[in-house]
Design a protein around this motif. Structure first.
Motif, short mmCIF file in Angstrom:
data_model
loop_
_atom_site.label_atom_id
_atom_site.label_comp_id
_atom_site.label_asym_id
_atom_site.label_seq_id
_atom_site.Cartn_x
_atom_site.Cartn_y
_atom_site.Cartn_z
N ALA A 102 -15.21 -2.55 9.11
CA ALA A 102 -13.95 -2.01 8.60
C ALA A 102 -13.36 -2.92 7.52
N VAL A 103 -12.76 -2.31 6.51
CA VAL A 103 -12.10 -3.03 5.42
C VAL A 103 -10.64 -2.61 5.39
N ALA A 104 -9.74 -3.57 5.26
CA ALA A 104 -8.31 -3.28 5.18
C ALA A 104 -7.80 -3.54 3.77
N ALA A 105 -6.88 -2.69 3.34
CA ALA A 105 -6.17 -2.87 2.07
C ALA A 105 -4.69 -2.72 2.37
N ASP A 106 -3.93 -3.79 2.19
CA ASP A 106 -2.55 -3.78 2.69
C ASP A 106 -1.53 -4.10 1.61
N ASN B 215 0.81 -1.22 0.00
CA ASN B 215 0.00 0.00 0.00
C ASN B 215 0.84 1.27 0.00
N GLU B 216 2.10 1.18 0.46
CA GLU B 216 2.96 2.37 0.48
C GLU B 216 3.66 2.63 -0.85
N ASP B 217 3.43 1.74 -1.82
CA ASP B 217 4.02 1.90 -3.14
C ASP B 217 3.14 2.84 -3.97
N SER B 218 3.38 4.13 -3.83
CA SER B 218 2.49 5.14 -4.45
C SER B 218 2.48 5.05 -5.97
N LYS B 219 3.55 4.55 -6.56
CA LYS B 219 3.61 4.42 -8.01
C LYS B 219 2.64 3.37 -8.53
N ASN B 220 2.40 2.34 -7.76
CA ASN B 220 1.59 1.22 -8.22
C ASN B 220 0.28 1.04 -7.46
N VAL B 221 -0.05 2.00 -6.59
CA VAL B 221 -1.28 1.91 -5.80
C VAL B 221 -2.06 3.22 -5.93
N SER B 222 -3.34 3.11 -6.24
CA SER B 222 -4.21 4.29 -6.29
C SER B 222 -5.33 4.13 -5.26
N VAL B 223 -5.66 5.22 -4.58
CA VAL B 223 -6.61 5.20 -3.48
C VAL B 223 -7.77 6.14 -3.77
N LYS B 224 -8.98 5.64 -3.59
CA LYS B 224 -10.18 6.47 -3.72
C LYS B 224 -11.00 6.35 -2.44
N GLY B 225 -11.49 7.48 -1.94
CA GLY B 225 -12.30 7.45 -0.74
C GLY B 225 -11.50 7.73 0.51
N ASN B 226 -12.13 7.48 1.66
CA ASN B 226 -11.56 7.83 2.95
C ASN B 226 -10.91 6.61 3.60
N TRP B 227 -9.61 6.48 3.43
CA TRP B 227 -8.84 5.38 4.00
C TRP B 227 -7.82 5.94 4.99
N TYR C 6 1.23 -5.68 6.86
CA TYR C 6 2.35 -6.25 6.13
C TYR C 6 3.21 -5.08 5.68
N GLY C 7 4.40 -4.96 6.22
CA GLY C 7 5.23 -3.81 5.91
C GLY C 7 4.99 -2.68 6.89
N PRO C 8 5.39 -1.46 6.53
CA PRO C 8 5.33 -0.34 7.47
C PRO C 8 3.93 0.06 7.90
N SER C 9 2.92 -0.18 7.04
CA SER C 9 1.57 0.28 7.37
C SER C 9 0.53 -0.47 6.54
N PHE C 10 -0.75 -0.19 6.81
CA PHE C 10 -1.82 -0.65 5.92
C PHE C 10 -2.92 0.41 5.93
N LEU C 11 -3.83 0.28 4.99
CA LEU C 11 -4.95 1.22 4.87
C LEU C 11 -6.21 0.55 5.39
N SER C 12 -7.06 1.35 6.03
CA SER C 12 -8.30 0.80 6.58
C SER C 12 -9.40 1.85 6.57
N THR C 13 -10.62 1.41 6.30
CA THR C 13 -11.78 2.27 6.49
C THR C 13 -12.27 2.07 7.92
N SER C 14 -13.05 2.99 8.41
CA SER C 14 -13.61 2.83 9.75
C SER C 14 -14.90 2.01 9.65
#
Length: 676
Positions: free
Chosen positions: A662-666, A541-553, A561-569
């Protein structure tokens, strides 16, 4: 004339026979072996190092001072200390994939000792490597700063007539003790640095609450009477100021494999040398807390496959034989054997005590008697692990010293050739008297940081000391930093890096300190399995070149997995998505996996869509299908097998639309399928 010649010839012959007779009466010359790379210690790290060097075309000799293959990985530590799976790469990760395949999973980090040994042996078989067992180093010969050869003696029956000499171009010390390193004259540390030595805050003496005895436990043989002497296991040492350095070593133990299967069980009996006075302090602890009547109150009782365990130390009095190993790192082989035997007797006695001593509550005794030694484990050593858990012995003082600042990310090295991610972890070091009470000192467990790189400079000595030695296990780190690094999967990662460095040093005719580290890093990335095949592709998820995010994460810094992950509430009903797009270099079939960390109040269903070139497939992932096992915060979910074209025309989309929680995207992993 002829008579004189004949007499002279006879004299020469007699002299020759006499010299030969004298030669055979004297010790035989040492047998000699030559190789490009000598790996000392057939721990899991040693196996990976030897395999790597051999697969890269070098001749290899692998030496094990004992009779056991795999060190702690096959010695009972089946509940793998991971920290963060992101940090485990290359052949180390491949090992846990092989274990996973054995148990019908993608990866498996909990396993039986015999299974671990089987797959470590598999690496050696694939590379055609035979281990030289029961041979230990007694000396190292150097020319300047270069090791020219080492001498081994038979560990079971030392005799100069059976010594062997090993001559290699580069040496790797993969033992827990660092004996080859020490024999080579490389400087090292034993014990704890003072905080002031490396500007640390949690090194040295530390009196904390973890794995501590409660207040009020009397340390004297006759309670209330100091003149009666101290109970066994309690030291007369005084508590030094916080942060003081010393030569004391954190406690060792056995990671105990028991079974509850009656058909596979050897009963726990009273061991030879059993002394119930060794457990008097434990009896007082049990009496102090009568409400604690479960085995898990006194042990970390982790379940392994097939009704087995990996049992570890817990709380104030457990499997750690606190304070009884301080001489071990620099002890001779005879003294070490005595320390190991004492630990075995203590541990077997502890198990027997819990099952039979009348001071133990009936519930605890009954629970213990349901367990025994497994018949199908350690069959060569009486169903008991031949590997003492040597958590820390010598630590090299190398070209670079890893410290607390590296663990916490305050200092980030540029020559990283592996990562660590575990908590800075020290077990207790001594049991002393404080204010008339028995107390443990030395336990530290401080984490909260993400994966961090380990310097190549911490794997090599200072060049003036030795130019052809790498040390991936007793590496260069302070006591507290070593407590984070010292995990079996990390040792394997560092061993692979060290072996590649050894090959590079040989090929370039340079010292191990002078190799091209950028090339080493590139090799690790491009050929992680040392087989020349297309590597898997990770999109984090921290690979900004290959990851696109839409909405409130929200970015969560811990548990992924790795330094962080993305999650909705849980309450976010607006919906959003995260799209992971790999750059496919080699078109073909790929197995795709999505990593799902644990989140509070997770959605019962997560919507995924996979775009494979011009085709799109929608997939529903149910929460109940994400099963997290072992010492980890998440798990890979198998999305499916897909044929992916070259380039960036494929992707995996994780959506929170309509989610009930909650949904996680990692992270998403694309593993190329080997075509037969």
């Amino acid at each position: 004339m002829r008579k004189k010649i004949a007499i002279a010839q006879f004299a020469c012959l007699f002299a020759f026979l006499l010299s030969g007779f004298r030669f055979h009466m004297e010790p035989a010359a040492a047998a000699s072996l030559q190789a490009d790379v000598c790996v000392y210690g057939a721990t899991a790290a040693g196996v990976i190092a030897a395999y790597t060097a051999k697969k890269m075309g070098k001749t290899v000799v692998l030496i094990e001072p004992g009779g056991h293959l795999g060190g702690m990985t096959s010695g009972g530590l089946g509940y793998t200390d991971i920290g963060n799976k992101y940090a485990i790469t290359g052949l180390s990760r491949d090992f846990y994939r092989r274990i996973g395949k054995h148990y019908g999973k993608f990866e498996q980090w909990t396993f039986e000792p015999s299974v671990a040994k089987k797959y470590l042996q598999q690496y050696l078989d694939e590379a055609g490597i035979k281990v030289i067992y029961q041979n230990r180093v007694i000396s190292a010969s150097k020319s300047g700063a270069e090791i020219k050869s080492i001498v081994l003696e038979n560990s079971l029956k030392p005799d100069a007539k059976t010594n062997q000499t090993i001559a290699a171009k580069v040496y790797l010390d993969c033992t827990y003790e660092g004996d080859l390193m020490a024999k080579a004259g490389v400087k090292y540390a034993v014990g704890r640095e003072a905080n002031s030595d490396y500007n640390e805050t949690i090194d040295g003496v530390q009196l904390m609450k973890g794995h501590q005895l409660p207040d009020g436990i009397d340390p004297y043989k006759i309670e209330g009477k100091p003149e009666s002497g101290l109970l066994w296991g309690v030291s007369p040492a005084k508590l030094e100021p916080n942060g003081t350095g010393d030569k004391k070593v954190q406690a060792y133990n056995y990671r105990i494999c028991l079974t509850s299967d009656p058909t596979n069980m050897v009963p726990i009996t009273k061991p030879e040398g059993y002394d119930p006075t060794h457990f008097e302090l434990l009896a007082r602890l049990i009496a102090k807390q009568p409400e604690r009547k479960a085995l898990n109150d006194y042990f970390i009782w982790s379940k392994m496959p097939n009704s087995k365990t990996d049992i570890n130390n817990r709380n104030g009095f457990s499997t750690d034989m606190i304070g009884m190993n301080h001489d071990y790192p620099d002890a001779d082989y005879k003294k070490r054997a005595e320390i190991i035997k004492a630990h075995e007797t203590y541990t077997k006695g502890l198990l027997y005590f819990f099952g039979h001593d009348p001071r133990v509550p009936a519930e605890l005794r009954e629970a213990m008697l349901k367990w025994g030694y497994p018949k199908d484990e350690y069959v060569e050593t009486g169903n008991w692990s031949p590997q003492l858990y040597v958590r820390e012995a010598r630590r090299m003082i190398g070209s670079y010293v890893m410290t607390q600042a590296n663990c916490e990310g305050k200092e980030v090295v540029k020559d990283g050739v592996g990562m660590a991610a575990y908590t800075m972890d020290s077990h207790n070091i001594q049991r002393i008297v404080i204010n008339g009470m028995a107390k443990n000192e030395g336990n530290v467990e401080i984490g909260g940081f993400g994966p961090y790189p380990i310097a190549y400079g911490s794997l090599v000595p200072k060049e003036k000391e030795c130019t052809n030695l790498l040390v991936p296990v007793c590496l260069s780190a302070t006591h507290i930093a070593y407590g984070s690094i010292r995990m079996e999967p990390v040792f394997m990662v560092l061993a692979q890096s060290s072996a590649i460095a050894a090959v590079m040093a040989i090929d370039s005719k340079k010292s191990v300190q002078q190799i091209d580290i950028a090339k080493l890093q590139a090799k690790l990335k491009a050929d992680p399995l040392v087989n020349g095949k297309t590597p898997e592709i990770l999109v984090d998820n921290e690979d900004s070149k290959n990851v696109s995010v839409k909405g409130n994460w929200q970015q969560i810094k811990k548990g992924g997995y790795g330094p962080s992950f993305l999650s909705t509430s849980e309450s976010d009903k607006n919906g959003g998505s995260v799209t992971f797009t790999p750059e496919i270099a080699a078109p073909g079939n790929y197995q795709i996996y999505a990593y799902f960390p644990k989140v509070a109040k997770p959605a019962s269903e997560i919507k995924l869509s996979v775009k494979a070139g011009g085709e799109t497939k929608n997939i529903s992932v149910l929460e109940k299908d994400i099963v997290v096992e072992g010492q980890t915060s998440g798990e890979w979910y198998h999305v499916g097998k897909f044929n992916l074209p070259k380039g960036n025309a494929s992707s995996v989309n994780i959506s929170s639309e309509g989610a009930s929680g909650a949904v996680a995207a990692d992270a998403v992993l694309f593993v190329p399928v080997a075509e037969r």
